[in-house]
Each structure stands twice: as structure tokens, then as C-alpha cells.
Design a protein around this motif. Structure first.
Motif, mmCIF file in Angstrom:
data_model
loop_
_atom_site.group_PDB
_atom_site.id
_atom_site.type_symbol
_atom_site.label_atom_id
_atom_site.label_comp_id
_atom_site.label_asym_id
_atom_site.label_seq_id
_atom_site.Cartn_x
_atom_site.Cartn_y
_atom_site.Cartn_z
ATOM 1 N N PRO A 165 0.792 -1.239 0.000
ATOM 2 C CA PRO A 165 0.000 0.000 0.000
ATOM 3 C C PRO A 165 0.820 1.283 0.000
ATOM 4 O O PRO A 165 0.335 2.330 -0.448
ATOM 5 C CB PRO A 165 -0.835 -0.123 1.284
ATOM 6 N N THR A 166 2.049 1.223 0.488
ATOM 7 C CA THR A 166 2.876 2.440 0.539
ATOM 8 C C THR A 166 3.621 2.690 -0.769
ATOM 9 O O THR A 166 4.281 3.725 -0.915
ATOM 10 C CB THR A 166 3.907 2.340 1.675
ATOM 11 N N ASN A 167 3.540 1.779 -1.721
ATOM 12 C CA ASN A 167 4.295 1.907 -2.964
ATOM 13 C C ASN A 167 3.816 3.084 -3.812
ATOM 14 O O ASN A 167 2.626 3.416 -3.837
ATOM 15 C CB ASN A 167 4.181 0.646 -3.811
ATOM 16 N N ARG A 168 4.765 3.689 -4.518
ATOM 17 C CA ARG A 168 4.445 4.660 -5.563
ATOM 18 C C ARG A 168 4.560 3.925 -6.900
ATOM 19 O O ARG A 168 5.606 3.359 -7.220
ATOM 20 C CB ARG A 168 5.404 5.848 -5.521
ATOM 21 N N LEU A 169 3.478 3.924 -7.675
ATOM 22 C CA LEU A 169 3.393 3.122 -8.898
ATOM 23 C C LEU A 169 3.288 4.018 -10.123
ATOM 24 O O LEU A 169 2.506 4.971 -10.145
ATOM 25 C CB LEU A 169 2.181 2.192 -8.831
ATOM 26 N N LEU A 170 4.050 3.683 -11.160
ATOM 27 C CA LEU A 170 3.972 4.349 -12.465
ATOM 28 C C LEU A 170 3.301 3.413 -13.455
ATOM 29 O O LEU A 170 3.700 2.256 -13.594
ATOM 30 C CB LEU A 170 5.379 4.704 -12.962
ATOM 31 N N VAL A 171 2.269 3.906 -14.139
ATOM 32 C CA VAL A 171 1.589 3.131 -15.175
ATOM 33 C C VAL A 171 1.724 3.876 -16.497
ATOM 34 O O VAL A 171 1.194 4.985 -16.656
ATOM 35 C CB VAL A 171 0.094 2.921 -14.846
ATOM 36 N N MET A 172 2.439 3.281 -17.436
ATOM 37 C CA MET A 172 2.569 3.874 -18.771
ATOM 38 C C MET A 172 1.435 3.346 -19.638
ATOM 39 O O MET A 172 1.375 2.168 -19.960
ATOM 40 C CB MET A 172 3.926 3.509 -19.375
ATOM 41 N N GLY A 173 0.517 4.257 -20.005
ATOM 42 C CA GLY A 173 -0.604 3.883 -20.857
ATOM 43 C C GLY A 173 -1.922 3.905 -20.111
ATOM 44 O O GLY A 173 -2.065 3.254 -19.070
ATOM 45 N N ALA A 174 -2.895 4.670 -20.653
ATOM 46 C CA ALA A 174 -4.227 4.755 -20.042
ATOM 47 C C ALA A 174 -5.264 4.065 -20.916
ATOM 48 O O ALA A 174 -6.430 4.459 -20.939
ATOM 49 C CB ALA A 174 -4.611 6.215 -19.809
ATOM 50 N N GLY A 175 -4.814 3.026 -21.629
ATOM 51 C CA GLY A 175 -5.769 2.166 -22.320
ATOM 52 C C GLY A 175 -6.429 1.245 -21.307
ATOM 53 O O GLY A 175 -6.228 1.402 -20.088
ATOM 54 N N PRO A 176 -7.220 0.286 -21.773
ATOM 55 C CA PRO A 176 -7.935 -0.584 -20.831
ATOM 56 C C PRO A 176 -7.036 -1.242 -19.787
ATOM 57 O O PRO A 176 -7.356 -1.210 -18.596
ATOM 58 C CB PRO A 176 -8.593 -1.614 -21.748
ATOM 59 N N ILE A 193 -0.504 6.712 -7.461
ATOM 60 C CA ILE A 193 -0.392 6.014 -8.744
ATOM 61 C C ILE A 193 -0.419 7.056 -9.862
ATOM 62 O O ILE A 193 -1.392 7.796 -10.015
ATOM 63 C CB ILE A 193 -1.556 5.020 -8.940
ATOM 64 N N VAL A 194 0.656 7.125 -10.629
ATOM 65 C CA VAL A 194 0.767 8.082 -11.729
ATOM 66 C C VAL A 194 0.514 7.341 -13.047
ATOM 67 O O VAL A 194 1.160 6.327 -13.330
ATOM 68 C CB VAL A 194 2.151 8.753 -11.746
ATOM 69 N N VAL A 195 -0.414 7.856 -13.838
ATOM 70 C CA VAL A 195 -0.751 7.264 -15.134
ATOM 71 C C VAL A 195 -0.337 8.244 -16.231
ATOM 72 O O VAL A 195 -0.722 9.421 -16.200
ATOM 73 C CB VAL A 195 -2.256 6.961 -15.239
ATOM 74 N N VAL A 196 0.435 7.756 -17.205
ATOM 75 C CA VAL A 196 0.963 8.606 -18.279
ATOM 76 C C VAL A 196 0.396 8.157 -19.618
ATOM 77 O O VAL A 196 0.417 6.960 -19.947
ATOM 78 C CB VAL A 196 2.506 8.551 -18.319
#
Length: 334
Positions: A165-176, A193-196
Motif C-alpha cells: 500500500p505504501t508503494n508509488r506506482l507508475l503506469v505507462m498507458g491509459a488504455g484498458p 499512482i501516476v498514469v501517463v
């Protein structure tokens, strides 16, 4: 159309999908015939439609995210009966090899995916093994049932990352898959959670779901994420995932757009970055996704639209050219 024939949307070459009348599939003793109600369009099928996916060779009935009703059962089927509302794990495996018996069935050498190696759900009917079929509770809609498979892919990604729960997450892509990964990570308790993505309308969905959104990472410090997911599959998104995780961080590659990419492997070595490939899902992931959808923990329906199967080709074109503020197009057969 007779009772022995059905309509199907058939991929017949790059950018060529046509409605055809085909025979209703026969079933084996351990199979059921499913009358399809809803079927989603997957990003991997978009590349297949364009002729860029080696798994999808014409002529082919695509479609692997679906739900429906059991129409007919084989004589060895005991767990299901006609009229049951169901969803299906479309990855069919041998069930006997070391991978299958130890919880890694997605790596089975005999694996076959409905809609790629076998006829899929862009049709009124398809035959599937009983072991791949899951009952839907009464309050779970056919739309939600068809979303279980892509949610299971996101569950698989997050399980590989062993998120905290404390993790910082990067998500490349806001598709499905990127959007589903955002929601699954939130179930794990993550807040940062950062979405790019370059598509600002898709980013609006991510923002409404509670993600932090960006069209680029110019203002973000490299090495500042605990984990990263590439849900695009091109060189620059894969590179950013590696560059932006902390020493000791984890990266999962899911997108399949390009076969080869150049990565700074010396940095990966020196920073002990863990890198995973993630393919499809296994039964644990699928059952988890079904449970979470049944419990109302994940929901993409506000950004889902419907279209009849006959409009499938136009829907593919729309998703490729300008999807707008749409997370998923669901094709209907009734």
C-alpha cells in the motif's frame, strides 16, 4: 439463417472484418456451447486487425473477453447446466504439465487462446471446455462478466509486482489494461499512482478513477517509483519504466506493440531492478478478478459503450483512430 448456422464477425486480412454466416460449432464431451451476450474489444486485437500481431492469422473469429449463457452441454459436463449465466477464462491449457499443476498455466506449452489459436466470441456461439467456465452471480451483469478477463490481466501484473500500500506506482498507458491496473492497485491499497498517456481524454478517465495523470514525465524525478507497469509496449514507454523506478524497484512489461527495444541493461544491473514479462493470467488471477467484480470493488462501466456485432469493424477503426473518452467498447449480440 437456420438453427445450425450463426452470424460471426470474421477477420479476413489487415483492416478487413466482415459478417459471415457459419456453422454453429459442435462440442466435445467435456465442452459447453455458449451463446454469447457481450464481447469486448482488446488492445491486442487492434494490432491483430492492423496485421501486426503474429498470433492472429486470417481467417479468424477474434474475441476473448466475453460472457454469455450455456446453450448446450457435453455428456461429461457435470458442473454446469443449460441456462447458466457465465464468463470464460479464454486461455485453454493442458492441465497436466508442470506449469499447469504448479499455478503457472499461462506458460503451458500447449496453451491456446480463444480468438487467436481457436475461434473466439465475435460470434453468436462458441465451444469451450467446462473447466474454463465460471458462473456469474445474479447481480453481476453480462457487461461485468465480459470484463473479468482484462481485469484478470491487471491482477496478474499487480501480483507479479507484489505491491504494498505504501508503494508509488507508475503506469505507462491509459488504455484498458492501464486503467484496470490503476483500479487493481487501488484495491491493494495504493494511493500514489501516476498514469501517463498522450490521450488526454483517456487521462480524464484515469483522473476520475483517482489516479495522478500526466502527458509526460518532464517534471517527475527519475528513480522515484517503487514499481512501474508498461501497458503500451513501445521503446520509449519501456525505457521510462526502467529509468523511473528506484534502485531495487520492479518493472512489469505487458504491452506487445514492438518486439524489440533498447534498454540500459548496465543500469538495470547496478540498480538491481527486477524486470518481469507478464502474459495473460492464470486461474488464480481470473478467480480473483471475478470475486472483486462480484464484490463491486472495480468498475469501468461508466466509460464503456455498446455497439452491435455488425458494427465491429467500425468500432475497431474508432479505437485505433480516435477512441475519445472510452475505456472499452462492448459488442452485443442480442
Amino acid at each position: 439463417m437456420s438453427e445450425n448456422t450463426m452470424k460471426a464477425l470474421v477477420y479476413e486480412g489487415p483492416k478487413m472484418m466482415n459478417m459471415r454466416e457459419l456453422s454453429v460449432p459442435s462440442i466435445q464431451s467435456d465442452e459447453v456451447l455458449i451463446r454469447v451476450e457481450r464481447v469486448g474489444i482488446c488492445g491486442s486485437e487492434l494490432s491483430g486487425f492492423l496485421g501486426h500481431n503474429s498470433l492472429r492469422k486470417p481467417p479468424l473469429i477474434m474475441g476473448h473477453e466475453f460472457s454469455g449463457v450455456v446453450e448446450k452441454i457435453g455428456n461429461m459436463v457435470s458442473r454446469l447446466q443449460t441456462g447458466d449465466r457465465v464468463t470464460v477464462n479464454p486461455l485453454i491449457t493442458c492441465g497436466e504439465c508442470r506449469y499447469c499443476t504448479t499455478g503457472f498455466s499461462q506458460l503451458c506449452a500447449e496453451r491456446k487462446l480463444l480468438g487467436a489459436h481457436l475461434p473466439g466470441a465475435f460470434a453468436e456461439y462458441l465451444a469451450v471446455p467446462e473447466k474454463n467456465v465460471y458462473l456469474l452471480e445474479d447481480h453481476v451483469s453480462f457487461d461485468e462478466g465480459a470484463l473479468v478477463e482484462p481485469f484478470a490481466v491487471a491482477v496478474h501484473l499487480c501480483r507479479l509486482l507484489k505491491l504494498d500500500p505504501t508503494n508509488r506506482l507508475l503506469v505507462m498507458g491509459a488504455g484498458p489494461i492501464g486503467l484496470f491496473t490503476l483500479q487493481v492497485a487501488q484495491v491493494y491499497g495504493l494511493k500514489n499512482i501516476v498514469v501517463v498517456d498522450l490521450n488526454e481524454e483517456r487521462l480524464d478517465i484515469a483522473k476520475e478513477l483517482g489516479g495522478i495523470v500526466a502527458t509526460n514525465l518532464e517534471d517527475v524525478e527519475k528513480g522515484s517509483f517503487d514499481a512501474a507497469v508498461d501497458a503500451v509496449g513501445i521503446g520509449i514507454t519501456r525505457l521510462h519504466c526502467v529509468e523511473y523506478v528506484k534502485p531495487g524497484g520492479s518493472v512489469v512489461f505487458s504491452g506487445l506493440h514492438q518486439n524489440e527495444s533498447s534498454l540500459p541493461i548496465n543500469d538495470v544491473i547496478r540498480n538491481e531492478i527486477k524486470m518481469f514479462g507478464a502474459f495473460s493470467n492464470n486461474p488464480i488471477d481470473f478467480e480473483t478478478a471475478l470475486q472483486w467484480i462480484t464484490e463491486g470493488r472495480v468498475n469501468i462501466m461508466p466509460w464503456t459503450i455498446h455497439a452491435p456485432l455488425e458494427d465491429g469493424s467500425a468500432c475497431f477503426e474508432k479505437l485505433i483512430s480516435d477512441p475519445g473518452k472510452i475505456a472499452k467498447i462492448m459488442l452485443t449480440l442480442r
